[in-house]
Motif scaffolding. Structure first.
Motif, short mmCIF file in Angstrom:
data_model
loop_
_atom_site.label_atom_id
_atom_site.label_comp_id
_atom_site.label_asym_id
_atom_site.label_seq_id
_atom_site.Cartn_x
_atom_site.Cartn_y
_atom_site.Cartn_z
N LYS A 198 -1.10 -1.47 -9.02
CA LYS A 198 -0.77 -2.70 -8.28
C LYS A 198 -0.33 -3.81 -9.23
O LYS A 198 0.60 -4.57 -8.93
CB LYS A 198 -1.96 -3.14 -7.44
N VAL B 68 -12.08 -5.73 -10.33
CA VAL B 68 -12.26 -4.53 -11.16
C VAL B 68 -12.08 -4.94 -12.62
O VAL B 68 -11.06 -5.55 -12.98
CB VAL B 68 -11.25 -3.43 -10.77
N ASP C 61 0.82 -1.21 0.00
CA ASP C 61 0.00 0.00 0.00
C ASP C 61 0.86 1.26 0.00
O ASP C 61 0.52 2.25 -0.69
CB ASP C 61 -0.94 0.01 1.21
N GLU D 224 -10.22 4.48 -10.23
CA GLU D 224 -10.15 3.17 -9.60
C GLU D 224 -9.36 2.19 -10.46
O GLU D 224 -8.54 1.42 -9.94
CB GLU D 224 -11.56 2.63 -9.36
N MET E 217 -5.73 0.12 -9.72
CA MET E 217 -5.52 -1.31 -9.90
C MET E 217 -4.38 -1.58 -10.87
O MET E 217 -3.61 -2.53 -10.70
CB MET E 217 -6.81 -1.98 -10.41
N LEU F 84 -8.01 -10.65 -8.92
CA LEU F 84 -7.50 -10.26 -7.61
C LEU F 84 -8.36 -9.21 -6.92
O LEU F 84 -8.52 -9.25 -5.69
CB LEU F 84 -6.06 -9.73 -7.76
N TRP F 85 -8.87 -8.26 -7.68
CA TRP F 85 -9.54 -7.12 -7.05
C TRP F 85 -10.97 -6.89 -7.56
O TRP F 85 -11.65 -5.97 -7.10
CB TRP F 85 -8.71 -5.86 -7.25
N ILE G 209 -6.22 -8.42 -12.80
CA ILE G 209 -6.87 -7.36 -12.02
C ILE G 209 -8.27 -7.78 -11.61
O ILE G 209 -8.69 -7.58 -10.47
CB ILE G 209 -6.88 -6.05 -12.83
N TYR G 210 -9.00 -8.39 -12.53
CA TYR G 210 -10.36 -8.82 -12.20
C TYR G 210 -10.35 -9.96 -11.18
O TYR G 210 -11.16 -9.99 -10.24
CB TYR G 210 -11.09 -9.27 -13.47
#
Length: 243
Positions: free
Chosen positions: A158, A190, A123, A151, A155, A187-188, A184-185
């Motif tokens: 990261k 999005v 972070d 947003e 992502m 893991l998070w 990305i989808y």
């Protein structure tokens, strides 16, 4: 022993040797060849070392008794010689942690092999990359982005961090748009449409994030490279004089 010239490898080795956890003991013990005497059944031993003020210091520790008649002597005492060669790198990292915690977090994220330990800095590094990205595009441009686009950029930061962390020696092939969007989808949660990767400007953002991370890595690794160069030069000079 020479220190690895890849600063990320040197950084990792400085932490894998355990030198951080017993740094104070190592720093004192490594300065002299300590004399060890056995104290019988208690298995308690004492080493005599010299601190940075030139004063004798008695260091007590325990070991398994070797035999009833054997007295052992190890340079630096229990475990102090373990990782001693990496001490210049560890010291450079500690200095960076004090002078620039953000850059130290970048170094830890990119270099520390233990994923759990590295994730503690995720972070902080993501925040640093985001600030650098905002400065690169201009705060007015960032303010004009919709919430959903912001947003997705966070992502992408990261995901870019994960790619660059895995590419220690620079030989791994870069992730392709479909793999980036899928990770990305997964893991998070999005969603970024990879079919519109270029049209929506994600490729440009991905490359800019790479430039930001590269500059941060260079800044974080500069003191490590200096410490490595100085330590290796000293070792070469020592070996030449001893030949």
């Amino acid at each position: 022993m020479m220190i690895d010239t890849n600063p990320r490898v040197a950084w990792a080795q400085a932490f894998e040797t355990g030198i951080r956890t017993q740094a104070m003991v190592s720093m004192l013990e490594a300065q002299t060849d300590a004399h060890t005497r056995k104290s019988g059944r208690r298995h308690t031993y004492s080493d005599i070392a010299v601190n940075d003020r030139g004063e004798n210091v008695v260091l007590n520790y325990t070991r398994d008794q070797v035999s009833a008649s054997e007295t052992t002597s190890r340079r630096g005492g229990a475990g102090a010689a373990y990782g001693e060669d990496c001490f210049p790198i560890w010291r450079a990292i500690r200095t960076l942690e004090e002078s620039s915690p953000a850059l130290a977090a970048v170094g830890h994220w990119l270099s520390v092999n233990d994923t759990g330990a590295a994730n503690q800095h995720l972070d902080d590094v993501a925040d640093t990359v985001l600030v650098r990205f905002q400065l690169a595009i201009g705060m007015e441009a960032w303010a004009g982005y919709r919430r959903a686009r912001r947003e997705r950029i966070e992502m992408l930061i990261k995901a870019r961090m994960m790619q660059d962390r895995d590419n220690v020696d620079g030989t791994r092939p870069p992730l392709q748009p479909r793999a980036i969007c899928q990770s990305i989808y997964a893991l998070w949660g999005v969603r970024i449409v990879s079919d519109n990767w270029h049209r929506d400007g994600w490729q440009q953002i991905w490359e800019l994030l790479g430039d930001v991370l590269s500059r941060l890595e260079s800044e974080a690794m500069e003191p490590i490279m200096t410490a490595t160069r100085d330590a290796n030069r000293a070792m070469r000079n020592f070996l030449a004089s001893a030949a």
